[in-house]
Write a protein that holds these residues in place. Sequence first.
Motif, PDB file in Angstrom:
ATOM      1  N   ILE A 212       0.848  -1.205   0.000  1.00  0.00           N
ATOM      2  CA  ILE A 212       0.000   0.000   0.000  1.00  0.00           C
ATOM      3  C   ILE A 212       0.881   1.251   0.000  1.00  0.00           C
ATOM      4  O   ILE A 212       0.597   2.230  -0.697  1.00  0.00           O
ATOM      5  CB  ILE A 212      -1.015  -0.057   1.160  1.00  0.00           C
ATOM      6  N   ILE A 213       1.974   1.211   0.735  1.00  0.00           N
ATOM      7  CA  ILE A 213       2.923   2.336   0.725  1.00  0.00           C
ATOM      8  C   ILE A 213       3.443   2.543  -0.700  1.00  0.00           C
ATOM      9  O   ILE A 213       3.502   3.673  -1.201  1.00  0.00           O
ATOM     10  CB  ILE A 213       4.087   2.062   1.706  1.00  0.00           C
ATOM     11  N   GLN A 214       3.785   1.454  -1.374  1.00  0.00           N
ATOM     12  CA  GLN A 214       4.313   1.579  -2.746  1.00  0.00           C
ATOM     13  C   GLN A 214       3.257   2.152  -3.698  1.00  0.00           C
ATOM     14  O   GLN A 214       3.581   2.974  -4.556  1.00  0.00           O
ATOM     15  CB  GLN A 214       4.801   0.213  -3.247  1.00  0.00           C
ATOM     16  N   LEU A 215       2.012   1.689  -3.541  1.00  0.00           N
ATOM     17  CA  LEU A 215       0.974   2.172  -4.452  1.00  0.00           C
ATOM     18  C   LEU A 215       0.609   3.630  -4.156  1.00  0.00           C
ATOM     19  O   LEU A 215       0.358   4.410  -5.072  1.00  0.00           O
ATOM     20  CB  LEU A 215      -0.269   1.269  -4.378  1.00  0.00           C
ATOM     21  N   ALA A 216       0.617   3.996  -2.870  1.00  0.00           N
ATOM     22  CA  ALA A 216       0.354   5.400  -2.513  1.00  0.00           C
ATOM     23  C   ALA A 216       1.449   6.286  -3.091  1.00  0.00           C
ATOM     24  O   ALA A 216       1.184   7.392  -3.579  1.00  0.00           O
ATOM     25  CB  ALA A 216       0.273   5.545  -0.995  1.00  0.00           C
ATOM     26  N   ALA A 217       2.672   5.800  -3.048  1.00  0.00           N
ATOM     27  CA  ALA A 217       3.791   6.563  -3.612  1.00  0.00           C
ATOM     28  C   ALA A 217       3.606   6.727  -5.120  1.00  0.00           C
ATOM     29  O   ALA A 217       3.783   7.829  -5.666  1.00  0.00           O
ATOM     30  CB  ALA A 217       5.109   5.854  -3.304  1.00  0.00           C
ATOM     31  N   ALA A 218       3.218   5.644  -5.785  1.00  0.00           N
ATOM     32  CA  ALA A 218       3.011   5.707  -7.242  1.00  0.00           C
ATOM     33  C   ALA A 218       1.922   6.721  -7.571  1.00  0.00           C
ATOM     34  O   ALA A 218       2.028   7.477  -8.546  1.00  0.00           O
ATOM     35  CB  ALA A 218       2.639   4.315  -7.764  1.00  0.00           C
ATOM     36  N   ASP A 219       0.890   6.757  -6.746  1.00  0.00           N
ATOM     37  CA  ASP A 219      -0.220   7.686  -6.975  1.00  0.00           C
ATOM     38  C   ASP A 219       0.251   9.136  -6.873  1.00  0.00           C
ATOM     39  O   ASP A 219      -0.313  10.029  -7.498  1.00  0.00           O
ATOM     40  CB  ASP A 219      -1.320   7.399  -5.934  1.00  0.00           C
ATOM     41  N   LEU A 220       1.304   9.358  -6.087  1.00  0.00           N
ATOM     42  CA  LEU A 220       1.867  10.714  -5.930  1.00  0.00           C
ATOM     43  C   LEU A 220       3.038  10.937  -6.892  1.00  0.00           C
ATOM     44  O   LEU A 220       3.805  11.890  -6.740  1.00  0.00           O
ATOM     45  CB  LEU A 220       2.331  10.908  -4.479  1.00  0.00           C
ATOM     46  N   GLU A 221       3.162  10.016  -7.865  1.00  0.00           N
ATOM     47  CA  GLU A 221       4.228  10.078  -8.873  1.00  0.00           C
ATOM     48  C   GLU A 221       5.621  10.021  -8.270  1.00  0.00           C
ATOM     49  O   GLU A 221       6.578  10.588  -8.803  1.00  0.00           O
ATOM     50  CB  GLU A 221       4.037  11.276  -9.801  1.00  0.00           C
ATOM     51  N   LEU A 222       5.716   9.306  -7.148  1.00  0.00           N
ATOM     52  CA  LEU A 222       7.032   9.061  -6.546  1.00  0.00           C
ATOM     53  C   LEU A 222       7.474   7.657  -6.929  1.00  0.00           C
ATOM     54  O   LEU A 222       6.646   6.766  -7.135  1.00  0.00           O
ATOM     55  CB  LEU A 222       6.937   9.157  -5.020  1.00  0.00           C
ATOM     56  N   GLY A 223       8.786   7.471  -7.008  1.00  0.00           N
ATOM     57  CA  GLY A 223       9.316   6.133  -7.228  1.00  0.00           C
ATOM     58  C   GLY A 223       9.495   5.449  -5.885  1.00  0.00           C
ATOM     59  O   GLY A 223       9.681   6.103  -4.855  1.00  0.00           O
ATOM     60  N   SER A 224       9.470   4.113  -5.912  1.00  0.00           N
ATOM     61  CA  SER A 224       9.693   3.363  -4.672  1.00  0.00           C
ATOM     62  C   SER A 224      10.292   2.000  -5.002  1.00  0.00           C
ATOM     63  O   SER A 224      10.210   1.543  -6.141  1.00  0.00           O
ATOM     64  CB  SER A 224       8.375   3.173  -3.918  1.00  0.00           C
ATOM     65  N   CYS A 225      10.890   1.392  -4.001  1.00  0.00           N
ATOM     66  CA  CYS A 225      11.366   0.013  -4.166  1.00  0.00           C
ATOM     67  C   CYS A 225      11.307  -0.708  -2.832  1.00  0.00           C
ATOM     68  O   CYS A 225      11.643  -0.140  -1.792  1.00  0.00           O
ATOM     69  CB  CYS A 225      12.790  -0.025  -4.721  1.00  0.00           C
ATOM     70  N   TRP A 226      10.865  -1.936  -2.866  1.00  0.00           N
ATOM     71  CA  TRP A 226      10.820  -2.821  -1.694  1.00  0.00           C
ATOM     72  C   TRP A 226      12.211  -3.397  -1.497  1.00  0.00           C
ATOM     73  O   TRP A 226      12.801  -3.954  -2.429  1.00  0.00           O
ATOM     74  CB  TRP A 226       9.814  -3.924  -1.976  1.00  0.00           C
ATOM     75  N   VAL A 227      12.749  -3.271  -0.307  1.00  0.00           N
ATOM     76  CA  VAL A 227      14.040  -3.895   0.011  1.00  0.00           C
ATOM     77  C   VAL A 227      13.783  -4.912   1.122  1.00  0.00           C
ATOM     78  O   VAL A 227      13.375  -4.547   2.240  1.00  0.00           O
ATOM     79  CB  VAL A 227      15.081  -2.844   0.464  1.00  0.00           C
ATOM     80  N   GLN A 228      13.967  -6.166   0.806  1.00  0.00           N
ATOM     81  CA  GLN A 228      13.650  -7.236   1.747  1.00  0.00           C
ATOM     82  C   GLN A 228      14.636  -7.271   2.909  1.00  0.00           C
ATOM     83  O   GLN A 228      15.846  -7.151   2.712  1.00  0.00           O
ATOM     84  CB  GLN A 228      13.660  -8.582   1.001  1.00  0.00           C
ATOM     85  N   VAL A 229      14.114  -7.421   4.115  1.00  0.00           N
ATOM     86  CA  VAL A 229      14.958  -7.524   5.316  1.00  0.00           C
ATOM     87  C   VAL A 229      14.745  -8.879   5.990  1.00  0.00           C
ATOM     88  O   VAL A 229      15.699  -9.579   6.316  1.00  0.00           O
ATOM     89  CB  VAL A 229      14.660  -6.369   6.307  1.00  0.00           C
ATOM     90  N   HIS A 230      13.482  -9.259   6.152  1.00  0.00           N
ATOM     91  CA  HIS A 230      13.155 -10.536   6.788  1.00  0.00           C
ATOM     92  C   HIS A 230      13.717 -11.698   5.955  1.00  0.00           C
ATOM     93  O   HIS A 230      13.652 -11.658   4.720  1.00  0.00           O
ATOM     94  CB  HIS A 230      11.630 -10.646   6.879  1.00  0.00           C
ATOM     95  N   ASN A 231      14.269 -12.679   6.627  1.00  0.00           N
ATOM     96  CA  ASN A 231      14.828 -13.870   5.939  1.00  0.00           C
ATOM     97  C   ASN A 231      16.061 -13.563   5.095  1.00  0.00           C
ATOM     98  O   ASN A 231      16.388 -14.329   4.190  1.00  0.00           O
ATOM     99  CB  ASN A 231      13.788 -14.551   5.042  1.00  0.00           C
ATOM    100  N   ARG A 232      16.717 -12.461   5.367  1.00  0.00           N
ATOM    101  CA  ARG A 232      17.959 -12.135   4.670  1.00  0.00           C
ATOM    102  C   ARG A 232      19.061 -12.013   5.713  1.00  0.00           C
ATOM    103  O   ARG A 232      18.783 -11.906   6.905  1.00  0.00           O
ATOM    104  CB  ARG A 232      17.821 -10.817   3.888  1.00  0.00           C
ATOM    105  N   THR A 233      20.315 -12.038   5.247  1.00  0.00           N
ATOM    106  CA  THR A 233      21.416 -12.010   6.221  1.00  0.00           C
ATOM    107  C   THR A 233      22.365 -10.836   5.966  1.00  0.00           C
ATOM    108  O   THR A 233      22.613 -10.446   4.817  1.00  0.00           O
ATOM    109  CB  THR A 233      22.234 -13.320   6.173  1.00  0.00           C
ATOM    110  N   TYR A 234      22.875 -10.320   7.081  1.00  0.00           N
ATOM    111  CA  TYR A 234      23.898  -9.272   7.019  1.00  0.00           C
ATOM    112  C   TYR A 234      25.265  -9.923   6.816  1.00  0.00           C
ATOM    113  O   TYR A 234      26.041  -9.530   5.961  1.00  0.00           O
ATOM    114  CB  TYR A 234      23.847  -8.459   8.323  1.00  0.00           C
ATOM    115  N   ASN A 235      25.526 -10.945   7.656  1.00  0.00           N
ATOM    116  CA  ASN A 235      26.741 -11.751   7.479  1.00  0.00           C
ATOM    117  C   ASN A 235      26.464 -13.148   8.028  1.00  0.00           C
ATOM    118  O   ASN A 235      25.301 -13.475   8.297  1.00  0.00           O
ATOM    119  CB  ASN A 235      27.963 -11.073   8.129  1.00  0.00           C
ATOM    120  N   GLU A 236      27.493 -13.939   8.210  1.00  0.00           N
ATOM    121  CA  GLU A 236      27.265 -15.342   8.592  1.00  0.00           C
ATOM    122  C   GLU A 236      26.603 -15.498   9.955  1.00  0.00           C
ATOM    123  O   GLU A 236      25.958 -16.510  10.229  1.00  0.00           O
ATOM    124  CB  GLU A 236      28.588 -16.111   8.577  1.00  0.00           C
TER     125      GLU A 236
END
Length: 175
Positions: free
Chosen positions: A100-124
């Motif tokens: 919804i945040i991404q679509l609201a941004a699109a409606d305001l002609e802003l660009g957006s991108c989802w950056v996944q955090v959950h289930n990802r790793t910083y290091n080992e």
Amino acid sequence: MTTFEALIKNRRSIRKYLDKAVETEKVDAILRTALMSPASKRANGWEFIVVNQRDTLVKLASCREFGSKFVADAPLAIVVAYDAEKSDVWYEDASIAAIIIQLAAADLELGSCWVQVHNRTYNETTTSEAYVRNALQIPDNKHVLCMITLGYKDEERKPYDEEKLAYDKIHYNQY
Ligand SMILES: Cc1cc2nc3c(=O)[nH]c(=O)nc-3n(C[C@H](O)[C@H](O)[C@H](O)COP(=O)(O)O)c2cc1C
């Protein structure tokens, strides 16, 4: 084509942004839509952390080895966190708020991108969630699903071509 379909067709992930702040009114409008997201049993366990300080954005950009570096140059990111004890379907609730945040941004002609955090790793030894929690002082009982970068677009992306959609994925009455 409806206005909504046109918005969906034109929304593409934008990872390059102009060096221009997003107006507070626009950020507020986006956050209002996030707070109206549907959620199972109205649990509403999300928390939204708006990050617009450059040093913090730079820190967040390092939460993963790949796929998050552009956060460092974005004017703004909204981190979507969730109290998993508030819902057995927190992942779904938080994902709906994020889109919804991404679509609201699109409606305001802003660009957006989802950056996944959950289930990802910083290091080992450290997850991206733990890294982001630490960077933003998010309590340990919250999950961090993703961050949504936002800003004025500094790249052109082609809209979806409805002639090329995978219509074979659609089934009626049986698979
Ligand atoms: C759950 C999810 C996770 C994503 N994670 C990332 C990510 O970590 N980094 C990134 O650059 N893009 C990420 N994306 C954006 C996708 O790469 C993008 O939506 C997809 O390639 C389709 O392109 P489009 O958004 O331009 O239509 C993610 C998207 C979703 C829905």
